[in-house]
Design an enzyme around this catalytic site. Structure first.
Site, PDB file in Angstrom:
ATOM      1  N   GLU A  27      -3.618   3.680   7.203  1.00 43.76           N
ATOM      2  CA  GLU A  27      -3.964   2.990   5.395  1.00 43.76           C
ATOM      3  C   GLU A  27      -4.444   4.194   4.688  1.00 43.76           C
ATOM      4  O   GLU A  27      -4.194   4.986   3.528  1.00 43.76           O
ATOM      5  CB  GLU A  27      -4.422   2.094   5.292  1.00 43.76           C
ATOM      6  CG  GLU A  27      -3.803   1.587   3.604  1.00 43.76           C
ATOM      7  CD  GLU A  27      -4.964   0.084   3.136  1.00 43.76           C
ATOM      8  OE1 GLU A  27      -4.926  -0.746   4.539  1.00 43.76           O
ATOM      9  OE2 GLU A  27      -5.607   0.585   2.206  1.00 43.76           O
TER      10      GLU A  27
ATOM     11  N   ARG B  54       0.608  -1.578   0.105  1.00 41.17           N
ATOM     12  CA  ARG B  54      -0.219  -0.031  -0.032  1.00 41.17           C
ATOM     13  C   ARG B  54       1.142   0.848   0.136  1.00 41.17           C
ATOM     14  O   ARG B  54       0.279   1.952   0.878  1.00 41.17           O
ATOM     15  CB  ARG B  54      -0.759  -0.192   1.349  1.00 41.17           C
ATOM     16  CG  ARG B  54      -1.978  -1.044   1.466  1.00 41.17           C
ATOM     17  CD  ARG B  54      -3.317  -1.344   0.514  1.00 41.17           C
ATOM     18  NE  ARG B  54      -3.526  -2.737  -0.123  1.00 41.17           N
ATOM     19  CZ  ARG B  54      -3.215  -4.070  -0.595  1.00 41.17           C
ATOM     20  NH1 ARG B  54      -2.004  -3.857  -1.743  1.00 41.17           N
ATOM     21  NH2 ARG B  54      -3.880  -4.648   0.149  1.00 41.17           N
TER      22      ARG B  54
ATOM     23  N   SER C 195     -10.233   0.165   3.985  1.00 37.72           N
ATOM     24  CA  SER C 195      -9.180   0.023   5.790  1.00 37.72           C
ATOM     25  C   SER C 195      -9.075   0.729   5.985  1.00 37.72           C
ATOM     26  O   SER C 195      -8.105   1.854   5.297  1.00 37.72           O
ATOM     27  CB  SER C 195      -8.179  -1.355   5.323  1.00 37.72           C
ATOM     28  OG  SER C 195      -9.258  -2.804   4.682  1.00 37.72           O
TER      29      SER C 195
HETATM   30  C1  FAD Z   1     -15.678   0.207   0.365  1.00 40.21           C
HETATM   31  C2  FAD Z   1     -14.253   0.476   0.440  1.00 40.21           C
HETATM   32  C3  FAD Z   1     -13.582  -0.835  -0.118  1.00 40.21           C
HETATM   33  C4  FAD Z   1     -11.816  -0.522  -0.084  1.00 40.21           C
HETATM   34  N1  FAD Z   1     -11.090  -1.878  -0.293  1.00 40.21           N
HETATM   35  C5  FAD Z   1      -9.941  -1.651  -0.898  1.00 40.21           C
HETATM   36  C6  FAD Z   1      -9.026  -3.000  -0.571  1.00 40.21           C
HETATM   37  O1  FAD Z   1      -9.425  -4.155  -0.891  1.00 40.21           O
HETATM   38  N2  FAD Z   1      -7.661  -2.758  -1.384  1.00 40.21           N
HETATM   39  C7  FAD Z   1      -7.004  -1.538  -1.351  1.00 40.21           C
HETATM   40  O2  FAD Z   1      -6.116  -1.476  -1.287  1.00 40.21           O
HETATM   41  N3  FAD Z   1      -8.393  -0.149  -0.843  1.00 40.21           N
HETATM   42  C8  FAD Z   1      -9.610  -0.452  -0.823  1.00 40.21           C
HETATM   43  N4  FAD Z   1     -10.235   0.645  -0.828  1.00 40.21           N
HETATM   44  C9  FAD Z   1      -9.274   1.876  -0.907  1.00 40.21           C
HETATM   45  C10 FAD Z   1      -9.185   3.061  -2.007  1.00 40.21           C
HETATM   46  O3  FAD Z   1     -10.262   2.280  -2.894  1.00 40.21           O
HETATM   47  C11 FAD Z   1      -8.232   2.225  -2.860  1.00 40.21           C
HETATM   48  O4  FAD Z   1      -6.762   2.745  -1.967  1.00 40.21           O
HETATM   49  C12 FAD Z   1      -7.966   2.609  -4.308  1.00 40.21           C
HETATM   50  O5  FAD Z   1      -7.247   2.660  -4.959  1.00 40.21           O
HETATM   51  C13 FAD Z   1      -7.582   4.577  -4.307  1.00 40.21           C
HETATM   52  O6  FAD Z   1      -8.389   5.392  -5.696  1.00 40.21           O
HETATM   53  P1  FAD Z   1      -8.967   6.750  -5.624  1.00 40.21           P
HETATM   54  O7  FAD Z   1      -8.903   7.234  -6.875  1.00 40.21           O
HETATM   55  O8  FAD Z   1      -9.930   6.398  -4.711  1.00 40.21           O
HETATM   56  O9  FAD Z   1      -7.781   7.664  -3.742  1.00 40.21           O
HETATM   57  P2  FAD Z   1      -7.844   8.838  -3.368  1.00 40.21           P
HETATM   58  O10 FAD Z   1      -8.376   8.039  -2.822  1.00 40.21           O
HETATM   59  O11 FAD Z   1      -8.525   9.851  -4.140  1.00 40.21           O
HETATM   60  O12 FAD Z   1      -6.211   8.944  -3.141  1.00 40.21           O
HETATM   61  C14 FAD Z   1      -5.803   8.302  -2.541  1.00 40.21           C
HETATM   62  C15 FAD Z   1      -3.561   8.592  -2.401  1.00 40.21           C
HETATM   63  O13 FAD Z   1      -3.223   8.476  -3.838  1.00 40.21           O
HETATM   64  C16 FAD Z   1      -3.254  10.128  -4.666  1.00 40.21           C
HETATM   65  N5  FAD Z   1      -3.819  10.416  -5.413  1.00 40.21           N
HETATM   66  C17 FAD Z   1      -5.064   9.840  -6.343  1.00 40.21           C
HETATM   67  N6  FAD Z   1      -4.524  10.041  -7.879  1.00 40.21           N
HETATM   68  C18 FAD Z   1      -3.668  10.670  -8.179  1.00 40.21           C
HETATM   69  C19 FAD Z   1      -3.072  10.967  -9.120  1.00 40.21           C
HETATM   70  N7  FAD Z   1      -3.486  10.702 -10.289  1.00 40.21           N
HETATM   71  N8  FAD Z   1      -1.691  10.758  -9.586  1.00 40.21           N
HETATM   72  C20 FAD Z   1      -0.936  11.092  -8.117  1.00 40.21           C
HETATM   73  N9  FAD Z   1      -1.309  10.349  -7.129  1.00 40.21           N
HETATM   74  C21 FAD Z   1      -2.706  10.210  -7.013  1.00 40.21           C
HETATM   75  C22 FAD Z   1      -3.582  11.406  -3.383  1.00 40.21           C
HETATM   76  O14 FAD Z   1      -3.706  12.320  -3.593  1.00 40.21           O
HETATM   77  C23 FAD Z   1      -3.492  10.198  -2.515  1.00 40.21           C
HETATM   78  O15 FAD Z   1      -2.799  10.310  -1.730  1.00 40.21           O
HETATM   79  C24 FAD Z   1     -10.775   0.807  -0.153  1.00 40.21           C
HETATM   80  C25 FAD Z   1     -12.056   1.254  -0.063  1.00 40.21           C
HETATM   81  C26 FAD Z   1     -13.091   1.513   0.105  1.00 40.21           C
HETATM   82  C27 FAD Z   1     -14.670   2.479   0.681  1.00 40.21           C
END
Ligand code: FAD
Length: 306
Positions: free
Chosen positions: A296, A177, A226
């Protein structure tokens, strides 16, 4: 003259894409938190480059994806929040190199479905991770013993000055992660290896993943996924189980009864409610087990001034 017209067209498109004092909470899964001073929705690489070149270097930027792994504090984000849209939502199959080039704005779920339609295996696990591809690469998202780093070959990023770089997988330093991609770099696209797989096998795998997740996680709630990372020896939920915190609440925030590593915004929680409840978990687990849980979820922005 042509150049001038291009610049004016860009400025005109910016006016629509820039919002001042924008309530960024509505762009996050938690739905809590304050405003961002400036919100810029970039539609293309040209407009993103142009915007960054105009932005004074002392103004910080924050890139937001689907907001599924972040908690925006109640005092909001000072500076610019950037979201990738438009051209960043493209998926391109490059058959000659047997790779897939995916824009950072693409939702994981859409990538998983695209791969199903095109008989491309390996992306099924993304069906249950509700983020964008950019955010998932930054977080090295994963589940069921797979993570996005397994498939990636390289990424393209744009730096704070608007310069574009290609970073090969080895230089990204993926770990659990985590990546070493600097916070001021915006991932614009990622390239993945492709492998053929039967549509039926892909469909069945995605079905079983979705079903499993629904039974063990609160997937249709305001949450950030998480809250804490697993440790080398224990899953985070196992440690939280030891302190009996399932269902515990603070303000509008609550620890899920279904999965104790998920905090839920069940009743107009402030981000502070969520963060303090999280810190209570950290403290109690430390007292009980001697282990310090690591967040996380990314907590960003400032606390509200009282
Ligand atoms: C119900 C639920 C279940 C989930 N299950 C999982 C799971 O099983 N496994 C898991 O790993 N995660 C899980 N997550 C967490 C999350 O979905 C992941 O970490 C996801 O990949 C984050 O993507 P996001 O676009 O929402 O990023 P954001 O939450 O918008 O951002 C996360 C980070 O990434 C950075 N970021 C976003 N886009 C970019 C970009 N284009 N360039 C540079 N940095 C960027 C942001 O600045 C921030 O630091 C879950 C979340 C929820 C709500």
């Amino acid at each position: 003259m042509k150049c001038l017209i291009k610049i004016f067209t860009l400025i005109k498109s910016f006016v629509k894409s820039i919002k001042i004092n924008y309530p960024i909470a509505k762009n996050t899964w938690f739905g809590s938190g304050g405003k961002t001073s400036i919100f810029f929705e970039a539609q293309s690489i040209i407009s993103l480059k142009f915007f960054l070149s105009l932005l004074p270097i002392n103004i910080p930027i924050f890139t937001i994806g689907m907001g599924s792994n972040i908690l925006i504090r109640d005092g909001g984000i000072r500076g610019v929040t950037i979201k990738l849209k438009g051209d960043f939502n493209k998926i391109i199959i490059d058959k000659s190199n047997n790779v897939l080039k995916v824009g950072s704005g693409v939702k994981n779920i859409d990538l998983a479905k695209f791969c199903e339609v095109n008989n491309i295996g390996g992306f099924e696990f993304l069906i249950g991770i509700p983020g964008s591809v950019g955010g998932s690469v930054k977080m090295n998202a994963g589940c069921f013993k797979q993570s996005i780093s397994d498939l990636i070959t390289k990424i393209t990023v744009i730096d704070r000055l608007g310069k574009i770089h290609t970073i090969n997988k080895e230089k990204i330093n993926f770990s659990y992660r985590k990546t070493e991609i600097p916070n001021q770099h915006i991932i614009i696209d990622s390239t993945f290896n492709m492998q053929k797989k039967s549509k039926t096998l892909i469909k069945n795998k995605m079905k079983s993943i979705s079903l499993k997740r629904k039974t063990v996680q609160p997937t249709n709630t305001r949450t950030g996924g998480s809250t804490f990372k697993n440790t080398k020896s224990f899953k985070a939920w196992e440690l939280i189980e030891k302190i009996n915190f399932r269902g515990k609440s603070l303000g509008g925030a609550k620890i899920s009864k279904l999965h104790p590593n998920f905090i839920i915004n069940y009743n107009n929680a402030k981000s502070l409610d969520i963060e303090v409840l999280g810190e209570e978990i950290v403290e109690e687990v430390r007292k009980k087990t001697g282990i310090r849980l690591e967040w996380e979820i990314k907590r960003v922005g400032n606390f509200e001034k009282i």
